[in-house]
Write an enzyme that holds these catalytic residues in place. Structure first.
Site, short mmCIF file in Angstrom:
data_model
loop_
_atom_site.label_atom_id
_atom_site.label_comp_id
_atom_site.label_asym_id
_atom_site.label_seq_id
_atom_site.Cartn_x
_atom_site.Cartn_y
_atom_site.Cartn_z
N ASP A 75 -16.60 -27.55 5.74
CA ASP A 75 -17.45 -26.65 4.97
C ASP A 75 -17.76 -27.39 3.67
OD1 ASP A 75 -18.55 -24.77 3.27
OD2 ASP A 75 -17.32 -23.13 4.03
N LYS A 112 -32.79 -26.62 -4.62
CA LYS A 112 -33.27 -27.94 -4.19
C LYS A 112 -33.83 -28.74 -5.37
CE LYS A 112 -32.29 -27.66 0.22
NZ LYS A 112 -31.34 -28.58 0.86
N SER A 123 -36.10 -30.49 -0.69
CA SER A 123 -37.15 -29.72 -0.01
C SER A 123 -38.42 -29.75 -0.85
CB SER A 123 -36.71 -28.27 0.16
OG SER A 123 -37.80 -27.47 0.60
N TYR A 138 -33.75 -20.61 -3.31
CA TYR A 138 -33.66 -21.81 -2.47
C TYR A 138 -34.34 -22.99 -3.17
CZ TYR A 138 -34.55 -24.97 1.46
OH TYR A 138 -34.62 -26.07 2.28
#
Ligand SMILES: NC(=O)c1ccc[n+]([C@@H]2O[C@H](COP(=O)([O-])OP(=O)(O)OC[C@H]3O[C@@H](n4cnc5c(N)ncnc54)[C@H](O)[C@@H]3O)[C@@H](O)[C@H]2O)c1
Length: 249
Positions: A59, A156, A139, A152
C-alpha cells in the site's frame, strides 16, 4: 535492450498503465518489482513475467510497505535503479464543497504522499547504485482542472511540483526525476470516474482530444521507459504530456 542489468520498481504494477510499464521494462532486460496493494492483480503480472519479476504487496500510503518493496528490490535483484510512482486513485465526480475530509485525505495520500515515501525510502537505494531515475505518473488534470475533478487535479499538480523540486535536489546525486501527464485512457480508474454511462462519455472525451482517441497503456509505457532510459540522460524535472494534444490548445 535499454534496461539490461537494471532493476525497476513500478507501483500500481498490477493495473492498467502499471502492468504495461512492467511488461515493457522486462521486455527490455530489466528485473522488475511489481508493487501493488491488489495482490491478485500484482501477482498475476509478476507470474506472467517470470524470474525477472517479484510481487511486493504494497500500500503506497504505508512507510513500512514502501520500505519493504525497496528492500525486496535489493535482496532479490541486488539493487534499485528506477522507481515509477504510478499507483493512483480518483475520487467520485464531486464538487469540493461536497467532499468529505476522508476522501480528500485518501486521494492526497495515495497520489502524493506515496511519492514522498518512495523518495524517502527509495532514493538511498538508487544512490547506492551511483544514480538512476524516477518517473512520476501525474495527469493532464494537473494543468486543466475540471469541475468535479479538482482535488484529483490538485494532487497531480503537487506531483508535478514535487518532481521538479526533487529533480533539482537529486541532480548532484545523478538521479533524474521526471513526470508524465497522461490524458484519459480506458483503464479501471477512468471507469471509476465516469461511472455508468461510460461508453457515451468516453466517446465524448475522445472527440475533444486533437488526435481523436484516448491514451493507451502502451502510450504511457513508451513515455515512461523513454524518460527512465539513457536516451533521456539530459532530461530532468520534465512534465511531459502524453495526451494527443489535449493540453496544447
Ligand atoms: N487512466 C487514465 O485515464 C489516467 C489519466 C491520467 C492519469 N492517470 C494516472 O495513471 C496512474 C495509473 O492509473 P491506471 O489508469 O493504470 O489505473 P488503474 O486503476 O487501472 O490502476 C491503478 C493501480 O494502482 C493500484 N493501487 C491503487 N491504490 C493503491 C495503493 N494505495 N497502493 C498500491 N497500489 C494501489 C491498483 O491496485 C491498480 O493496480 C494513476 O496514477 C492515475 O492517476 C490515469
Amino acid at each position: 535492450m535499454r534496461f539490461e542489468n537494471k532493476v525497476a520498481l513500478v507501483t500500481g504494477g498490477g493495473g492498467g498503465f502499471g502492468a504495461e510499464i512492467v511488461r515493457r521494462f522486462a521486455a527490455e532486460g530489466a528485473s522488475v518489482i511489481v508493487a501493488d496493494m491488489n495482490s491478485e492483480l500484482g501477482e498475476k503480472v509478476a507470474e506472467e513475467i517470470g524470474d525477472a519479476a517479484r510481487f511486493s504487496q504494497c500500500d503506497v500510503r504505508s512507510s513500512d510497505d514502501v520500505a519493504a518493496a525497496v528492500t525486496l528490490a535489493e535482496s532479490a535483484f541486488g539493487g534499485l535503479d528506477i522507481i515509477v510512482n504510478n499507483a493512483g486513485i480518483v475520487h467520485p465526480k464531486q464538487n469540493v464543497a461536497d467532499m468529505d475530509e476522508a476522501t480528500y485525505q485518501k486521494v492526497m495520500d495515495v497520489n502524493l504522499k506515496s511519492v514522498f515515501l518512495f523518495s524517502r525510502y527509495g532514493v538511498p537505494a538508487i544512490a547506492r547504485r551511483g544514480g538512476g531515475s524516477i518517473v512520476n505518473v501525474a495527469s493532464t488534470a494537473s494543468l486543466k482542472p475540471r469541475a468535479g475533478n479538482v482535488i484529483y487535479g490538485v494532487s497531480k499538480a503537487a506531483v508535478v511540483a514535487f518532481t521538479k523540486g526533487l529533480a533539482v535536489e537529486l541532480a548532484e546525486r545523478n538521479i533524474r526525476v521526471n513526470s508524465i501527464l497522461p490524458v484519459a485512457s480506458k483503464t479501471q480508474i477512468l471507469l471509476d470516474f465516469v461511472g455508468p454511462d461510460a461508453d457515451e462519455q468516453i466517446e465524448r472525451i475522445a472527440s475533444m482530444i486533437p488526435l481523436k482517441r484516448l491514451g493507451t497503456p502502451g502510450d504511457m509505457a513508451s513515455a515512461v521507459t523513454f524518460l527512465a532510459s539513457e536516451e533521456a540522460s539530459f532530461l530532468t524535472g520534465v512534465a511531459m504530456p502524453v495526451d494527443g494534444g489535449w493540453t496544447a490548445g
